[in-house]
Scaffold this motif. Structure first.
Motif, PDB file in Angstrom:
ATOM      1  N   LEU A 129     -18.110  27.678  26.629  1.00 51.40           N
ATOM      2  CA  LEU A 129     -17.068  26.728  26.284  1.00 51.40           C
ATOM      3  C   LEU A 129     -17.373  25.359  26.887  1.00 51.40           C
ATOM      4  N   GLU A 130     -17.357  24.373  26.088  1.00 53.93           N
ATOM      5  CA  GLU A 130     -17.614  23.024  26.567  1.00 53.93           C
ATOM      6  C   GLU A 130     -16.326  22.455  27.133  1.00 53.93           C
ATOM      7  N   ARG A 131     -16.396  22.010  28.365  1.00 50.83           N
ATOM      8  CA  ARG A 131     -15.201  21.499  29.041  1.00 50.83           C
ATOM      9  C   ARG A 131     -14.637  20.269  28.320  1.00 50.83           C
ATOM     10  N   ASP A 132     -15.519  19.423  27.819  1.00 46.64           N
ATOM     11  CA  ASP A 132     -15.036  18.217  27.154  1.00 46.64           C
ATOM     12  C   ASP A 132     -14.225  18.553  25.897  1.00 46.64           C
ATOM     13  N   MET A 133     -14.706  19.538  25.149  1.00 45.14           N
ATOM     14  CA  MET A 133     -14.012  19.907  23.922  1.00 45.14           C
ATOM     15  C   MET A 133     -12.646  20.519  24.236  1.00 45.14           C
ATOM     16  N   ILE A 134     -12.598  21.391  25.245  1.00 40.27           N
ATOM     17  CA  ILE A 134     -11.327  22.011  25.619  1.00 40.27           C
ATOM     18  C   ILE A 134     -10.370  20.957  26.146  1.00 40.27           C
ATOM     19  N   ASP A 135     -10.869  20.057  26.967  1.00 37.66           N
ATOM     20  CA  ASP A 135     -10.044  18.994  27.521  1.00 37.66           C
ATOM     21  C   ASP A 135      -9.505  18.088  26.409  1.00 37.66           C
ATOM     22  N   GLU A 136     -10.374  17.739  25.494  1.00 41.07           N
ATOM     23  CA  GLU A 136      -9.976  16.859  24.388  1.00 41.07           C
ATOM     24  C   GLU A 136      -8.889  17.516  23.532  1.00 41.07           C
ATOM     25  N   LYS A 137      -9.070  18.779  23.191  1.00 38.82           N
ATOM     26  CA  LYS A 137      -8.077  19.489  22.370  1.00 38.82           C
ATOM     27  C   LYS A 137      -6.749  19.627  23.103  1.00 38.82           C
ATOM     28  N   ALA A 138      -6.808  19.976  24.372  1.00 36.25           N
ATOM     29  CA  ALA A 138      -5.575  20.160  25.141  1.00 36.25           C
ATOM     30  C   ALA A 138      -4.803  18.852  25.256  1.00 36.25           C
ATOM     31  N   ARG A 139      -5.505  17.776  25.537  1.00 38.93           N
ATOM     32  CA  ARG A 139      -4.832  16.476  25.653  1.00 38.93           C
ATOM     33  C   ARG A 139      -4.230  16.032  24.323  1.00 38.93           C
ATOM     34  N   TYR A 140      -4.949  16.295  23.246  1.00 38.25           N
ATOM     35  CA  TYR A 140      -4.432  15.885  21.934  1.00 38.25           C
ATOM     36  C   TYR A 140      -3.201  16.709  21.561  1.00 38.25           C
ATOM     37  N   GLN A 141      -3.259  18.018  21.785  1.00 34.41           N
ATOM     38  CA  GLN A 141      -2.140  18.883  21.412  1.00 34.41           C
ATOM     39  C   GLN A 141      -0.915  18.638  22.289  1.00 34.41           C
ATOM     40  N   LEU A 142      -1.142  18.401  23.583  1.00 36.76           N
ATOM     41  CA  LEU A 142      -0.022  18.221  24.496  1.00 36.76           C
ATOM     42  C   LEU A 142       0.423  16.766  24.614  1.00 36.76           C
ATOM     43  N   ASN A 143      -0.379  15.854  24.081  1.00 37.03           N
ATOM     44  CA  ASN A 143      -0.058  14.432  24.097  1.00 37.03           C
ATOM     45  C   ASN A 143       0.118  13.930  25.539  1.00 37.03           C
ATOM     46  N   VAL A 144      -0.872  14.235  26.379  1.00 38.46           N
ATOM     47  CA  VAL A 144      -0.827  13.808  27.776  1.00 38.46           C
ATOM     48  C   VAL A 144      -2.106  13.061  28.127  1.00 38.46           C
ATOM     49  N   SER A 145      -2.003  12.227  29.141  1.00 39.82           N
ATOM     50  CA  SER A 145      -3.183  11.534  29.669  1.00 39.82           C
ATOM     51  C   SER A 145      -2.895  11.162  31.120  1.00 39.82           C
ATOM     52  N   ARG A 146      -3.965  10.818  31.819  1.00 36.14           N
ATOM     53  CA  ARG A 146      -3.809  10.380  33.205  1.00 36.14           C
ATOM     54  C   ARG A 146      -3.484   8.891  33.212  1.00 36.14           C
ATOM     55  N   PRO A 147      -2.908   8.402  34.285  1.00 35.87           N
ATOM     56  CA  PRO A 147      -2.520   6.975  34.339  1.00 35.87           C
ATOM     57  C   PRO A 147      -3.702   6.010  34.241  1.00 35.87           C
ATOM     58  N   ASP A 148      -4.897   6.431  34.621  1.00 32.03           N
ATOM     59  CA  ASP A 148      -6.034   5.522  34.616  1.00 32.03           C
ATOM     60  C   ASP A 148      -6.855   5.610  33.320  1.00 32.03           C
ATOM     61  N   GLU A 149      -6.350   6.273  32.306  1.00 32.38           N
ATOM     62  CA  GLU A 149      -7.091   6.447  31.054  1.00 32.38           C
ATOM     63  C   GLU A 149      -6.518   5.580  29.935  1.00 32.38           C
ATOM     64  N   ILE A 150      -7.412   5.219  29.043  1.00 28.83           N
ATOM     65  CA  ILE A 150      -7.010   4.534  27.811  1.00 28.83           C
ATOM     66  C   ILE A 150      -7.181   5.540  26.683  1.00 28.83           C
ATOM     67  N   VAL A 151      -6.127   5.719  25.885  1.00 26.70           N
ATOM     68  CA  VAL A 151      -6.148   6.739  24.827  1.00 26.70           C
ATOM     69  C   VAL A 151      -6.239   6.043  23.478  1.00 26.70           C
ATOM     70  N   ILE A 152      -7.214   6.449  22.695  1.00 28.05           N
ATOM     71  CA  ILE A 152      -7.368   5.954  21.322  1.00 28.05           C
ATOM     72  C   ILE A 152      -7.240   7.176  20.414  1.00 28.05           C
ATOM     73  N   PHE A 153      -6.191   7.210  19.607  1.00 25.62           N
ATOM     74  CA  PHE A 153      -5.968   8.345  18.736  1.00 25.62           C
ATOM     75  C   PHE A 153      -6.765   8.205  17.453  1.00 25.62           C
ATOM     76  N   ASN A 154      -7.410   9.285  17.086  1.00 24.42           N
ATOM     77  CA  ASN A 154      -8.166   9.352  15.843  1.00 24.42           C
ATOM     78  C   ASN A 154      -7.451  10.376  14.964  1.00 24.42           C
ATOM     79  N   ASN A 155      -6.985   9.968  13.801  1.00 22.18           N
ATOM     80  CA  ASN A 155      -6.193  10.857  12.941  1.00 22.18           C
ATOM     81  C   ASN A 155      -7.008  11.931  12.267  1.00 22.18           C
ATOM     82  N   LYS A 156      -8.308  11.910  12.398  1.00 25.12           N
ATOM     83  CA  LYS A 156      -9.131  12.923  11.738  1.00 25.12           C
ATOM     84  C   LYS A 156      -9.062  14.262  12.458  1.00 25.12           C
ATOM     85  N   MET A 157      -8.644  14.255  13.707  1.00 23.76           N
ATOM     86  CA  MET A 157      -8.543  15.513  14.449  1.00 23.76           C
ATOM     87  C   MET A 157      -7.242  16.204  14.109  1.00 23.76           C
ATOM     88  N   ASN A 158      -7.285  17.502  14.045  1.00 19.80           N
ATOM     89  CA  ASN A 158      -6.059  18.268  13.786  1.00 19.80           C
ATOM     90  C   ASN A 158      -5.880  19.309  14.841  1.00 19.80           C
TER      91      ASN A 158
END
Length: 106
Positions: A77-106
């Motif tokens: 399991l790739e940590r980046d992929m799991i992290d990316e999916k979890a953040r997208y599904q839960l709509n969370v981020s850390r305070p020091d991050e910039i989030v750019i949403f891409n609508n192609k992901m489901n």
């Protein structure tokens, strides 16, 4: 000997042609405008092309999803992929991050 005399009717000559015209008109109309006529066939072809385009889009989307599943389930399991999916599904981020949403992901 008894004979019967017939009057020559002028309308009698038109019965068969009128029946023929009525018959041809009826079937001619329904061959163009009926449920299985020419116009219905054209509408069916338009619908078939639209559905073909929709099918192609759905097939490409499915391949994309299958590729993502391969990344998640190939044993490593790739940590980046799991992290990316979890953040997208839960709509969370850390305070020091910039989030750019891409609508192609489901």
């Amino acid at each position: 000997m008894w004979t019967r005399q017939h009057k020559n009717r002028k309308l009698g000559r038109f019965v068969l042609p009128l029946v023929t015209v009525a018959f041809l008109s009826y079937f001619g109309y329904h061959s163009i405008h009926g449920d299985r006529g020419l116009i219905a066939a054209q509408e069916f072809e338009k619908l078939r092309f639209r559905r073909g385009a929709e099918l192609a889009e759905l097939v490409s989307h499915r391949k994309s999803l299958e590729r993502q599943v391969e990344f998640l389930s190939d044993g490593s399991l790739e940590r980046d992929m799991i992290d990316e999916k979890a953040r997208y599904q839960l709509n969370v981020s850390r305070p020091d991050e910039i989030v750019i949403f891409n609508n192609k992901m489901n």
